[in-house]
Design an enzyme around this catalytic site. Structure first.
Site, short mmCIF file in Angstrom:
data_model
loop_
_atom_site.label_atom_id
_atom_site.label_comp_id
_atom_site.label_asym_id
_atom_site.label_seq_id
_atom_site.Cartn_x
_atom_site.Cartn_y
_atom_site.Cartn_z
N ARG A 123 0.83 -1.21 0.00
CA ARG A 123 0.00 0.00 0.00
C ARG A 123 0.86 1.26 0.00
O ARG A 123 0.65 2.18 -0.78
CB ARG A 123 -0.92 -0.01 1.22
CG ARG A 123 -2.10 -0.95 1.12
CD ARG A 123 -3.11 -0.65 2.22
NE ARG A 123 -4.30 -1.47 2.11
CZ ARG A 123 -4.50 -2.58 2.80
NH1 ARG A 123 -3.56 -3.01 3.63
NH2 ARG A 123 -5.61 -3.29 2.66
N ASP A 181 9.04 -6.65 -5.67
CA ASP A 181 8.11 -7.19 -4.68
C ASP A 181 7.77 -8.61 -5.12
O ASP A 181 7.19 -8.80 -6.19
CB ASP A 181 6.83 -6.34 -4.60
CG ASP A 181 5.93 -6.73 -3.45
OD1 ASP A 181 5.78 -7.94 -3.21
OD2 ASP A 181 5.37 -5.84 -2.79
N ALA A 192 10.40 2.82 6.70
CA ALA A 192 9.68 1.59 7.00
C ALA A 192 10.03 1.08 8.39
O ALA A 192 9.31 1.33 9.36
CB ALA A 192 10.00 0.54 5.94
N ARG A 193 11.15 0.38 8.52
CA ARG A 193 11.58 -0.18 9.79
C ARG A 193 13.10 -0.07 9.89
O ARG A 193 13.83 -0.35 8.94
CB ARG A 193 11.18 -1.66 9.92
CG ARG A 193 9.70 -1.89 10.17
CD ARG A 193 9.30 -1.49 11.59
NE ARG A 193 7.92 -1.81 11.90
CZ ARG A 193 6.90 -0.97 11.74
NH1 ARG A 193 7.11 0.24 11.24
NH2 ARG A 193 5.67 -1.34 12.07
N ASP A 220 13.88 7.81 8.53
CA ASP A 220 12.87 8.13 9.54
C ASP A 220 12.88 7.09 10.65
O ASP A 220 12.31 7.31 11.71
CB ASP A 220 11.47 8.19 8.91
CG ASP A 220 10.40 8.60 9.90
OD1 ASP A 220 10.61 9.61 10.61
OD2 ASP A 220 9.37 7.92 9.98
N GLU A 250 16.44 3.16 18.52
CA GLU A 250 15.59 4.33 18.74
C GLU A 250 15.29 4.48 20.22
O GLU A 250 14.94 3.49 20.87
CB GLU A 250 14.28 4.20 17.95
CG GLU A 250 14.48 4.22 16.44
CD GLU A 250 13.18 4.13 15.65
OE1 GLU A 250 12.10 4.13 16.27
OE2 GLU A 250 13.24 4.07 14.41
N HIS A 308 11.06 8.99 13.63
CA HIS A 308 9.97 8.03 13.39
C HIS A 308 8.62 8.76 13.25
O HIS A 308 7.68 8.52 14.00
CB HIS A 308 9.91 7.01 14.54
CG HIS A 308 9.34 5.69 14.11
ND1 HIS A 308 9.82 4.49 14.54
CD2 HIS A 308 8.32 5.37 13.25
CE1 HIS A 308 9.13 3.49 14.01
NE2 HIS A 308 8.22 4.01 13.22
N ALA A 358 3.98 8.04 10.68
CA ALA A 358 2.54 8.03 10.97
C ALA A 358 2.11 9.25 11.79
O ALA A 358 0.97 9.31 12.24
CB ALA A 358 2.18 6.76 11.74
#
Length: 527
Positions: free
Chosen positions: A150, A170, A230-231, A255, A260, A279, A282
């Site tokens: 997404r 992907d 992402a991560r 990000d 962290e 981070h 969101a």
């Protein structure tokens, strides 16, 4: 019913829950683990974000708890296995922060291209050094997107509007679907070699940890720019540091980081051409509202008996049917995960066949579970029972079902034909006498293996010495064989061997297995 909200939640979400007669909503965001463990005994539902750690001890202390709602995608802070074992539904909100993270990625790409943070800092120091901050345009550049789910797809759409060329990798993406959007599907090596910008949008798994490291940076163009929203851990930060210092990477925007909060001693902080944010993917007002509303509605509907949505560990079934179907749901999910890791190439088609008594029931939950198993090795927390089939269809994966009430080779069985752009494999599973999942056929080879834990799947020539050589090699690596099964068609021909082992198999060991005499291919499957 009592609902505990232990992390900050948007007012819009709170209003949904508080408006229901009979709901008692408590917002308490200062719990420590011990106090939460004591308090959870009184609650029917728990809603968290990322701060609250819902571990095995807390779940074990929950007497009345029916559902845990996670306002966000990742379920790293919820012990999913413990919740499942106790019959507690766990829900997340996989779509709530899609736009915010995609937009943050675009912001990072623009800031990286035009040196915006550095120029802003310079001007605020009283400087005016325009030539120092010469940038580059996005127009006509090539963006490589690793993971076109997404968020990756939304990044692609926005980047196309800037006149960029899009490459995407992907494993679950249909080439036809991508190309219809103007996106070129490539292998990972090709993406690294051709892209001017690279952004990652995958979960953090054993397979994706440090998927961009020294070897991958060596493949890239000089002057490439990389981004990670992402991560933390997908990009090897030590390797990135070297690549930036050597000039291979012109700039990086992160990000998320491996540690962290970021340590003040992190060498990346000292580099002017590295942008790091805390981070924030969101962290928009809209995203916070979206996830709050979505999780509140899901929890509300479940508590009111209106169905299950976005469940990470439970299909949509009433209690009586679930008792009958639960072993088959478990089998279907295991069969899907096994097949997904076994098949090589880009997934295109799934053909499912249900045989025997199982075919007399509603097989929709079985298909949901099997497709979830197929997608989980790559998508992890972003896929659940509820969204597995829509996610597969979004990626252009064709799914067909057939049912036969006649007993064939096995009294009750689930057969999956999985087709990719490279091969077609057929895997068949059934239940043992104690209703445990078993894989009983791989292509035309009959086997008898339990799909669980660490497994080694081997194709070999049926020659003497295979068992001895494997046992000796595994013993040298201090790995115990829990179970072993063999299947062959004719003496001396090709055969398959499946081993369940008690310890993780390293890449070095797998490589050594492949070098043994009469071994054709070997791979590790983790369930």
């Amino acid at each position: 019913m009592k609902i505990l909200i232990s992390d900050p939640l948007s007012d819009e979400g709170l209003k949904i829950l508080k408006s229901v007669k009979g709901f008692e909503v408590d917002v308490k965001t200062d719990f420590k683990p011990d106090t939460l463990k004591e308090a959870i005994k009184d609650y029917d539902a728990l809603i968290v974000r990322s701060a609250t750690k819902v571990n095995k001890d807390i779940i074990g202390a929950a007497v009345k708890l029916k559902v845990i709602g996670r306002a966000g995608v990742g379920l790293d802070n919820v012990d999913l296995n413990a919740a499942t074992q106790k019959g507690i539904i766990v829900m997340n909100t996989p779509a709530g922060n899609t736009i915010s993270t995609a937009e943050h990625t675009m912001s990072m790409m623009m800031a990286l291209s035009r040196n915006i943070p550095q120029a802003n800092s310079s001007v605020k120091k009283g400087e005016w050094k325009r030539s120092k901050f010469m940038g580059v345009e996005l127009y006509n550049k090539t963006l490589g997107i690793v993971g076109l789910g997404r968020i990756g797809l939304e990044v692609a759409k926005r980047s196309l509007s800037f006149g960029m060329k899009i490459l995407a990798y992907d494993p679950f993406l249909s080439r036809e679907v991508a190309e219809s959007l103007g996106i070129e599907v490539v292998e990972l090596k090709d993406l690294f070699e051709r892209a001017d910008y690279i952004t990652v949008h995958t979960p953090l798994t054993e397979e994706t940890r440090h998927m961009i490291s020294t070897q991958q940076f060596a493949l890239m163009k000089k002057g490439v720019r990389v981004m990670n929203c992402a991560r933390g851990g997908i990009i090897d930060e030590a390797a990135l540091l070297i690549a930036v210092k050597e000039g291979k990477v012109a700039g990086a925007a992160l990000d998320v980081c491996e540690q962290e909060p970021v340590s003040p001693d992190n060498e990346l902080l000292k580099l002017d051409n590295v942008i790091i944010t805390c981070h924030l993917g969101a962290s928009t007002e809209e995203a916070q509202v979206n996830v709050a509303v979505e999780v509140a509605e899901c929890v509300r509907d479940y508590l009111l008996g209106k169905g299950v949505r976005n469940a990470a560990n439970y299909p949509c079934l009433d209690a009586e049917v679930f008792k009958i179907m639960e072993p088959y749901i478990n089998l279907a999910e295991k069969l899907g995960s096994f097949s997904s890791q076994l098949a090589e190439g880009r997934l295109q088609e799934l053909n499912l066949k249900y045989n025997g008594q199982v075919a007399q029931h509603n097989t929709a939950p079985l298909t949901m579970a099997l497709v979830k198993g197929i997608l989980t090795p790559i998508m992890r927390d972003a896929v659940n029972f509820i969204n597995s089939i829509p996610l597969a269809k979004e990626r252009g994966i064709k799914i067909t079902e057939s049912r036969s009430s006649q007993e064939e080779e096995f009294v009750n069985s689930i057969q999956l034909e999985i087709k990719t752009d490279k091969e077609s494999r057929v895997i068949c599973g059934t239940l043992s006498s104690n209703r445990q999942p078993r894989i009983v056929k791989i292509d035309n080879y009959y086997v008898e293996t339990s799909p669980k834990g660490e497994m080694i799947m081997i194709q070999n020539w049926d020659k003497p010495g295979i068992i001895g050589n494997l046992g000796t090699l595994l013993a040298k690596h201090n790995i115990n064989i829990a179970a072993m099964t063999f299947g062959r068609q004719e003496l001396g021909g090709k055969a398959v061997s499946v081993l369940n082992v008690d310890s993780p198999v390293s890449a070095e060991l797998l490589d050594n297995i492949r070098k043994l005499d009469n071994i054709i291919a070997a791979k590790v499957i983790r369930l």
